[in-house]
Design an enzyme around this catalytic site. Structure first.
Site, PDB file in Angstrom:
ATOM      1  N   THR A 214      15.499   8.324  -1.741  1.00 48.22           N
ATOM      2  CA  THR A 214      16.684   7.473  -1.744  1.00 48.22           C
ATOM      3  C   THR A 214      17.574   7.867  -0.570  1.00 48.22           C
ATOM      4  OG1 THR A 214      18.453   6.582  -3.143  1.00 48.22           O
ATOM      5  CG2 THR A 214      17.983   8.926  -3.400  1.00 48.22           C
ATOM      6  N   ASN A 215      18.802   7.381  -0.521  1.00 48.20           N
ATOM      7  CA  ASN A 215      19.725   7.764   0.558  1.00 48.20           C
ATOM      8  C   ASN A 215      21.124   7.937  -0.019  1.00 48.20           C
ATOM      9  OD1 ASN A 215      21.133   5.108   0.702  1.00 48.20           O
ATOM     10  ND2 ASN A 215      19.068   4.430   1.234  1.00 48.20           N
ATOM     11  N   ARG A 216      22.089   8.236   0.859  1.00 44.36           N
ATOM     12  CA  ARG A 216      23.416   8.634   0.375  1.00 44.36           C
ATOM     13  C   ARG A 216      24.366   7.463   0.136  1.00 44.36           C
ATOM     14  NH1 ARG A 216      23.857  14.159   1.149  1.00 44.36           N
ATOM     15  NH2 ARG A 216      22.485  15.007   2.747  1.00 44.36           N
TER      16      ARG A 216
ATOM     17  N   ALA B  15      21.847  -0.294   1.492  1.00 44.41           N
ATOM     18  CA  ALA B  15      21.083   0.601   2.368  1.00 44.41           C
ATOM     19  C   ALA B  15      19.668   0.651   1.793  1.00 44.41           C
ATOM     20  CB  ALA B  15      21.715   1.979   2.381  1.00 44.41           C
TER      21      ALA B  15
END
Ligand code: C5P
Length: 422
Positions: free
Chosen positions: A227-229, A294
């Protein structure tokens, strides 16, 4: 040191009850001689150290302390007007008490109530004794301030009022003024004084708005994900601002910690493939699409049905590309649709953003750089450059994501109604 130019800037200075409050007088002078308009808010204990008369005389304005001032019945909305007026709110000195209140949303004084109403960035300059500054609760509260997008200027080391030597001194007024000037120069273009009632001339009633937000989560096995932030804050702010203008909003969101906003269709998804399915099924009905999600660019090729076991040696993973959701929307766009994408770039931002605008057949792209202070994932603030299909470009100043959402809607709606190519 040359005097920075702060002309035309609206500065709010919040002064709290630390011995360093006496330095607020120099700070007001430094701001006004640089051309800024200054309004001062004091807590009650600050007036034990410096008088409202001194700061009022130097700033040329009334110094406010109470949300409900005596003898001013009915005049209790100044925190709102001041919050909208300010380009930057500097709290200097900020005591442990005020830091705690700001971190936890208290609004028991003019200063704290205005901080909650403010649409501008906040710069907090703590000043306290060494042990207080080191205390875990103060460290946590300062951390929380950074998380919500306030800038914290670390205290300096030196001799403290208690006689101890250590970290806790408020930075010198000149250093604070330089930081303020830097903040404005980072946002480069002159501050746009915000419309006090966003959306009044750009309503969206009758329009369908589709927003994507948050990260996607790509499974490697039942317990592990890529995943991402992304926190989803920007997309949720756009969805809420559009709903407040009367639009029928659909928010397609990856996993976030945010509460589902009221008054809209909410579609919760996990993976890029799920987000794609949700978006493509709804794209033709949307008059405006804001793709703030995102989306992971890659997903594990062959996610395991059971938890992968640790083995000796390195693990090699195979990833495949996810669908480009927004490109697919752009490739099949209705001619009257308005498509807005986001580009998060750490280098060659303008070139990359322009290329994405073309490739995905967008009308607008919102460029931001997550490595800049106060911008990108996480903070409540963002600083972006807005690029339009017709080549127009606008650098917006650092602002709260909620305000940015309204500014973006204003720009996009006005252009689409004026028949501008963007
Ligand atoms: O990842 P990239 O920089 O190409 O993202 C630009 C825009 O495209 C963003 O608005 C993002 O939400 C969207 N996007 C998408 N699907 C992807 C990748 C990006 O919708 N797979």
């Amino acid at each position: 040191m040359s005097t920075p130019d702060l002309s035309g800037r609206h500065l709010l200075l919040g002064v709290t009850g630390s011995i360093a409050a006496y330095k607020a007088a120099s700070l007001v002078r430094l701001f006004t001689t640089a051309g800024a308009e200054v309004r001062v808010l004091m807590t009650e204990s600050a007036s034990e150290f410096v008088t409202p008369l001194t700061l009022g005389t130097l700033s040329g304005g009334e110094v406010l302390t109470d949300v409900f001032p005596e003898n001013e019945e009915g005049n209790w909305t100044k925190h709102v007007t001041l919050g909208a007026w300010a380009d930057l709110f500097v709290v200097a000195p900020a005591t442990a008490q005020t830091v705690a209140k700001l971190a936890h949303g208290f609004c028991d004084s003019m200063l704290t109530a205005t901080a909650l109403s403010a649409r501008c960035p906040l710069l907090v300059c703590p000043a306290m004794d060494r042990e207080m500054y080191r205390h875990p609760t103060v460290r946590d509260n300062l951390e929380r301030l950074s998380e919500i997008g306030y800038e914290v200027m670390p205290a300096e080391r030196g001799e403290l009022a208690s006689g101890l030597v250590g970290q806790g001194r408020m930075p010198e007024p000149e250093a604070i003024r330089s930081r303020v000037a830097e903040q404005f120069s980072e946002s480069s273009s002159p501050t746009q004084h915000s419309d006090p009632s966003p959306g009044e001339d750009t309503p969206l009633s009758g329009a369908a708005v589709l927003v994507t937000a948050g990260p996607t989560r790509e499974p490697l096995d039942p317990v592990r994900v890529f995943t991402n932030r992304s926190t989803g804050t920007m997309g949720y702010a756009i969805a809420e601002a559009a709903a407040a203008r009367g639009a029928a909003v659909t928010l397609v969101s990856g996993p976030t910690a945010l509460d589902a906003p009221a008054e809209m269709e909410m579609v919760q998804v996990g993976t890029a493939a799920e987000m794609n399915e949700a978006v493509q099924a709804r794209r033709d009905d949307a008059d405006y699409v804001f793709a703030a999600a995102a989306v992971a660019d890659y997903t594990p090729t062959d996610p395991s049905a059971s938890k992968r076991k640790k083995e000796d040696g390195d693990l090699v993973l195979h990833l495949r590309r996810t669908p480009d959701i927004l490109k697919m929307v752009g490739d099949h766009r209705r001619p009257d649709q308005v498509l807005v994408g986001f580009a998060l770039e750490t280098e060659d931002g303008l070139d990359n953003a322009r290329r994405k605008l073309e490739d995905k057949h967008l009308d607008w792209i919102v460029l931001n750089n997550p490595t800049e202070t106060g911008a990108g994932f996480g903070p409540a603030t963002n600083r972006v450059t807005l690029l339009a299909r017709d080549g127009a470009m606008e650098e917006l100043p650092l602002m709260q994501k909620t305000e940015l959402a309204n500014t973006l809607l204003d720009r996009v709606i006005r252009a689409s109604r004026s028949g501008s190519p963007a």
